[in-house]
Design an enzyme around this catalytic site. Structure first.
Site, mmCIF file in Angstrom:
data_model
loop_
_atom_site.group_PDB
_atom_site.id
_atom_site.type_symbol
_atom_site.label_atom_id
_atom_site.label_comp_id
_atom_site.label_asym_id
_atom_site.label_seq_id
_atom_site.Cartn_x
_atom_site.Cartn_y
_atom_site.Cartn_z
ATOM 1 N N ILE A 13 0.837 -1.210 0.000
ATOM 2 C CA ILE A 13 0.000 0.000 0.000
ATOM 3 C C ILE A 13 0.864 1.249 0.000
ATOM 4 C CG2 ILE A 13 -1.997 1.108 1.021
ATOM 5 C CD1 ILE A 13 -2.730 -1.390 2.373
ATOM 6 N N ASP A 33 12.370 2.172 4.644
ATOM 7 C CA ASP A 33 11.863 0.799 4.567
ATOM 8 C C ASP A 33 12.989 -0.183 4.881
ATOM 9 O OD1 ASP A 33 9.150 -0.514 2.934
ATOM 10 O OD2 ASP A 33 10.846 -1.821 3.433
ATOM 11 N N ILE A 59 12.385 1.252 11.265
ATOM 12 C CA ILE A 59 11.675 2.286 12.042
ATOM 13 C C ILE A 59 11.970 2.177 13.535
ATOM 14 C CG2 ILE A 59 9.800 2.687 10.389
ATOM 15 C CD1 ILE A 59 8.010 0.932 12.264
ATOM 16 N N ALA A 80 4.826 -1.977 8.622
ATOM 17 C CA ALA A 80 4.269 -2.924 9.591
ATOM 18 C C ALA A 80 4.587 -4.334 9.135
ATOM 19 C CB ALA A 80 2.747 -2.755 9.687
ATOM 20 N N GLU A 81 4.532 -5.251 10.072
ATOM 21 C CA GLU A 81 4.333 -6.657 9.718
ATOM 22 C C GLU A 81 2.827 -6.760 9.510
ATOM 23 O OE1 GLU A 81 6.293 -9.159 9.098
ATOM 24 O OE2 GLU A 81 8.180 -8.173 9.585
ATOM 25 N N THR A 121 -5.952 -0.462 10.409
ATOM 26 C CA THR A 121 -6.806 -1.463 9.761
ATOM 27 C C THR A 121 -8.163 -1.583 10.458
ATOM 28 O OG1 THR A 121 -6.984 -3.863 9.415
ATOM 29 C CG2 THR A 121 -5.571 -3.169 11.201
ATOM 30 N N ASP A 122 -9.157 -2.041 9.699
ATOM 31 C CA ASP A 122 -10.474 -2.299 10.299
ATOM 32 C C ASP A 122 -10.435 -3.499 11.252
ATOM 33 O OD1 ASP A 122 -10.172 -4.309 8.381
ATOM 34 O OD2 ASP A 122 -12.062 -3.882 7.335
ATOM 35 N N GLU A 123 -9.351 -4.294 11.167
ATOM 36 C CA GLU A 123 -9.289 -5.498 12.009
ATOM 37 C C GLU A 123 -9.185 -5.187 13.492
ATOM 38 O OE1 GLU A 123 -6.672 -8.615 10.944
ATOM 39 O OE2 GLU A 123 -6.966 -8.331 8.802
ATOM 40 N N TYR A 148 -1.509 -10.087 14.880
ATOM 41 C CA TYR A 148 -1.358 -8.918 13.996
ATOM 42 C C TYR A 148 -2.303 -7.793 14.408
ATOM 43 C CZ TYR A 148 -2.557 -5.922 10.039
ATOM 44 O OH TYR A 148 -2.859 -4.833 9.253
ATOM 45 N N LYS A 152 -1.710 -3.889 15.887
ATOM 46 C CA LYS A 152 -2.187 -2.669 15.214
ATOM 47 C C LYS A 152 -3.079 -1.874 16.177
ATOM 48 C CE LYS A 152 -1.578 -1.437 11.591
ATOM 49 N NZ LYS A 152 -0.480 -0.626 10.990
ATOM 50 N N ASN A 177 -9.895 -4.238 3.504
ATOM 51 C CA ASN A 177 -8.953 -5.027 2.683
ATOM 52 C C ASN A 177 -8.649 -4.375 1.342
ATOM 53 O OD1 ASN A 177 -10.051 -7.091 4.609
ATOM 54 N ND2 ASN A 177 -8.646 -8.388 3.434
ATOM 55 N N LEU A 204 -8.947 -22.183 -0.576
ATOM 56 C CA LEU A 204 -9.964 -21.435 0.181
ATOM 57 C C LEU A 204 -9.981 -21.930 1.618
ATOM 58 C CD1 LEU A 204 -12.275 -19.345 -0.226
ATOM 59 C CD2 LEU A 204 -13.801 -21.288 -0.595
#
Ligand code: NAD
Ligand code: DAU
Length: 343
Positions: A13, A33, A59, A80-81, A121-123, A148, A152, A177, A204
């Site tokens: 991203i 990075d 970082i 991030a990881e 993140t939305d997570e 993860y 975050k 996502n 899947l």
């Protein structure tokens, strides 16, 4: 605000954001990075060298971060990881980069009085039931599920504390996502596209009923740039493009889009603790800052992404065998964890 430090700019991203910034502004960008397995300097190939400086570093390196932050107007923090499956196999790097690294950056922007934007993140909100109309908003309580997402969430809380206790001028965005070019082949969509190219059947997890709220990386970048320029320090903005789809539908769309039968995939052991559904209500971003997604047509974005992976095998080929070997090695461990949870 013309000089940006972008952490994690060689990742998926971050790289898309830098391409976007180069095309839509006249900003100068410095990238910091570490080039972990997920970072690819080649993702920044072709960008104007007089506007882009690449620094290879961590970082968590306080001296380096201090010097870089001193020379810019604002920091956009993507590093991030980022992969849930890796965080289940080996959580420690997630604590180090996502929590300690974010702390190091916050201390530097505090010292030098610089604007900070934290990418999240939305997570952090956990998951929603499949059959409820609810979506996440800026007021949803934090309830992360994985190593993860918990790191975050921890970094978001650090940002909020540095705003309140030290007056740091920071904003936070929590996005759903992403998909698009330059995404590592460990992630769902590129993993399946590159599997199909290699003649491997897509994988899947579980029944595939889990829902993700897909957004094109360009729409995420446009939102971040807007928040950086017009967002209110101290505020959080949710970013999402109303792209809810279950994994089964996505895998079938990839197969059909690549000329294969829709059912030519395998069900594999489910991810332990697998979040059921994410869904974002982005009303605040839309009404307060006037953002709208311009790439919300998922079928068109997916076709373009399939095209990109077909045309850019040089970019992903080296990652592919190592990624699948990692999945194979983690398989037994994850399967063991899943069976201990009675799945
Ligand atoms: P990615 O794994 O593709 O890229 C991460 C980048 O950070 C890599 O270039 C890596 O080399 C770099 N990095 C890792 N540790 C570092 C360290 N200690 N110092 C310096 N650089 C380091 O991740 P991504 O998918 O591009 O995610 C970027 C950010 O966006 C993350 O903060 C993630 O939590 C967030 N996010 C991702 C999504 C998504 O769908 N991928 C959605 C919402 C938010
Ligand atoms: O919601 C935002 C998050 O999206 C980001 O914070 C994370 O950094 C990013 O990795 C992503 O997390 P997910 O866990 O949702 O993404 P992933 O691509 O790993 O998986 C997407 C869905 O697909 C998830 O339900 C698991 C499933 N899946 C994944 C893989 C790799 C499969 O069914 N098969 C697979 O092979």
């Amino acid at each position: 605000m013309r000089r940006l430090l972008v952490t994690g700019g060689a990742g998926f991203i971050g790289a898309n954001f830098i391409h976007y910034v180069m095309a839509h502004t006249d900003f100068q960008v410095t990238v910091l990075d570490k080039l972990t397995y997920a970072g690819h300097e080649s993702s920044l190939k072709g960008l104007p060298p007089d506007r882009l400086t690449f620094v290879h570093g961590d970082i968590c390196d306080e001296v380096l971060v201090d010097a870089l932050v001193a020379g810019v107007d604002a920091v956009v923090h993507y590093a991030a990881e980022s992969h849930n499956d890796n965080s289940l196999a080996a959580p420690l790097p997630f604590l180090q980069t996502n929590i300690v690294g974010s702390y190091v950056l916050l201390e530097a922007v505090r010292k030098h009085g610089k604007r900070f934007h934290h990418i999240s993140t939305d997570e952090v909100y956990g998951d929603l039931a499949l059959d409820e109309p609810l979506r996440f908003t800026e007021h949803t309580p934090y309830n992360p599920s994985s190593p993860y997402s918990s790191t975050k969430a921890g970094s978001d809380l650090l940002v909020r504390a540095w705003v309140r206790s030290f007056g740091v001028e920071a904003t936070i965005s929590n996005c759903s996502n992403n998909y698009g070019p330059f995404q590592h082949v460990e992630k769902f969509i590129p993993r399946q596209i590159t599997n199909i190219i290699d003649g491997i059947r897509p994988k899947l997890y579980g029944s595939g009923e889990n829902v993700r709220d897909w957004i094109h990386a360009d729409d995420h970048s446009a939102a971040v740039l807007l928040i950086l320029q017009r967002g209110v320090p101290g505020e959080t903005y949710l970013i999402g493009a109303d792209g809810e789809r279950n994994n089964k539908d996505v895998i079938e769309a990839i197969l059909v889009g690549m000329g294969r039968p829709a059912d030519a995939y395998d069900h594999v052991t489910d991810r332990p603790g697998h979040d059921l559904r994410y869904a974002i209500d982005s009303s605040k971003l839309r009404t307060e800052l006037g953002w709208t997604p311009s790439k919300a047509d998922f079928a068109a974005g997916l076709a373009e992404t399939i095209h990109w992976y077909r045309d850019n095998e040089d970019w992903w080929r080296e990652q592919k065998a190592a990624t699948e070997a990692k999945y194979a090695a983690a398989g037994e461990q994850l399967a063991g964890a899943a069976s201990r949870q009675g799945r």
